[in-house]
Scaffold this active site. Structure first.
Site, PDB file in Angstrom:
ATOM      1  N   HIS A   7      50.833  92.514  45.332  1.00 49.11           N
ATOM      2  CA  HIS A   7      51.403  91.677  44.210  1.00 49.11           C
ATOM      3  C   HIS A   7      50.212  91.605  43.407  1.00 49.11           C
ATOM      4  O   HIS A   7      49.327  90.781  43.596  1.00 49.11           O
ATOM      5  CB  HIS A   7      51.894  90.526  44.952  1.00 49.11           C
ATOM      6  CG  HIS A   7      52.528  89.545  43.592  1.00 49.11           C
ATOM      7  ND1 HIS A   7      53.532  89.866  42.969  1.00 49.11           N
ATOM      8  CD2 HIS A   7      51.863  88.414  42.941  1.00 49.11           C
ATOM      9  CE1 HIS A   7      53.785  89.009  42.120  1.00 49.11           C
ATOM     10  NE2 HIS A   7      52.713  88.228  42.051  1.00 49.11           N
ATOM     11  N   LYS A  28      48.189  87.260  35.611  1.00 48.68           N
ATOM     12  CA  LYS A  28      47.849  88.731  35.930  1.00 48.68           C
ATOM     13  C   LYS A  28      48.390  89.527  34.827  1.00 48.68           C
ATOM     14  O   LYS A  28      47.757  90.213  34.338  1.00 48.68           O
ATOM     15  CB  LYS A  28      48.291  89.173  37.233  1.00 48.68           C
ATOM     16  CG  LYS A  28      47.612  88.571  38.460  1.00 48.68           C
ATOM     17  CD  LYS A  28      48.222  89.028  39.806  1.00 48.68           C
ATOM     18  CE  LYS A  28      49.757  88.823  40.104  1.00 48.68           C
ATOM     19  NZ  LYS A  28      50.136  87.417  40.150  1.00 48.68           N
ATOM     20  N   ASP A  46      53.001  93.686  38.484  1.00 52.22           N
ATOM     21  CA  ASP A  46      53.866  92.996  39.366  1.00 52.22           C
ATOM     22  C   ASP A  46      53.528  93.679  41.026  1.00 52.22           C
ATOM     23  O   ASP A  46      53.190  92.758  41.866  1.00 52.22           O
ATOM     24  CB  ASP A  46      55.456  93.060  39.191  1.00 52.22           C
ATOM     25  CG  ASP A  46      56.368  92.163  40.293  1.00 52.22           C
ATOM     26  OD1 ASP A  46      55.681  91.011  40.255  1.00 52.22           O
ATOM     27  OD2 ASP A  46      57.141  92.746  40.748  1.00 52.22           O
ATOM     28  N   ARG A 100      27.752  79.805  36.116  1.00 51.65           N
ATOM     29  CA  ARG A 100      27.554  80.424  34.866  1.00 51.65           C
ATOM     30  C   ARG A 100      27.027  81.496  34.795  1.00 51.65           C
ATOM     31  O   ARG A 100      27.923  82.532  33.994  1.00 51.65           O
ATOM     32  CB  ARG A 100      26.582  79.414  34.039  1.00 51.65           C
ATOM     33  CG  ARG A 100      26.299  79.949  32.467  1.00 51.65           C
ATOM     34  CD  ARG A 100      25.622  79.008  31.713  1.00 51.65           C
ATOM     35  NE  ARG A 100      25.423  79.594  30.583  1.00 51.65           N
ATOM     36  CZ  ARG A 100      24.718  78.995  29.241  1.00 51.65           C
ATOM     37  NH1 ARG A 100      24.035  78.221  29.734  1.00 51.65           N
ATOM     38  NH2 ARG A 100      24.608  79.617  28.351  1.00 51.65           N
TER      39      ARG A 100
END
Length: 139
Positions: A7, A28, A46, A100
């Site tokens: 997925h 996504k 998907d 960071r």
């Protein structure tokens, strides 16, 4: 070529692919759409079929989803499909990056080790991933 289906979403920037991981609702498809607006082509949305071939991870779209991407609140959109693409980079929107300037992280999929960037989705992530695909990263 043996592999698995995840997925996930995937885009191609030239010949270099980005695999986008994360839980449902993590962004996504939104990240894939952002990168497509910056010149990327859609590999899959998907679900992404993955397999290793000669030490390279190849992303493919399952036939029923070719050329389709979900835009939340808009609908299913058509897109020119990129076709099978060699994955060069992976981003996981389900894991928060706390540094960071993070160390070079990696992930192994189908026996192939790849650079990994952690999410979540933030305003400059698409631009940063595009640049990393095009020019790499200084370590």
């Amino acid at each position: 070529m043996t592999g698995r289906t995840l997925h996930a979403s995937a885009i191609a920037m030239g010949s270099r692919g980005l695999l986008i991981l994360g839980p449902s609702g993590a962004g996504k498809s939104a990240l894939a759409l952002d990168l497509m607006s910056r010149g990327a082509a859609l590999v899959a949305d998907d679900r992404v079929a993955l397999g290793a071939q000669d030490g390279v991870l190849i992303a493919r779209c399952p036939p029923t989803l070719v050329g389709r991407i979900e835009a939340r609140g808009v609908g299913i959109l058509n897109a020119a499909p990129a076709g099978p693409t060699a994955v060069a980079l992976v981003v996981d929107l389900g894991q928060a990056e706390t540094d960071r300037l993070p160390p070079l992280r990696t992930i192994t999929l189908c026996g192939v080790r790849l650079p990994l960037v952690l999410g979540p989705l933030h305003p400059h992530l698409g631009a940063a991933l595009r640049q990393m695909l095009l020019a790499g990263r200084t370590d």
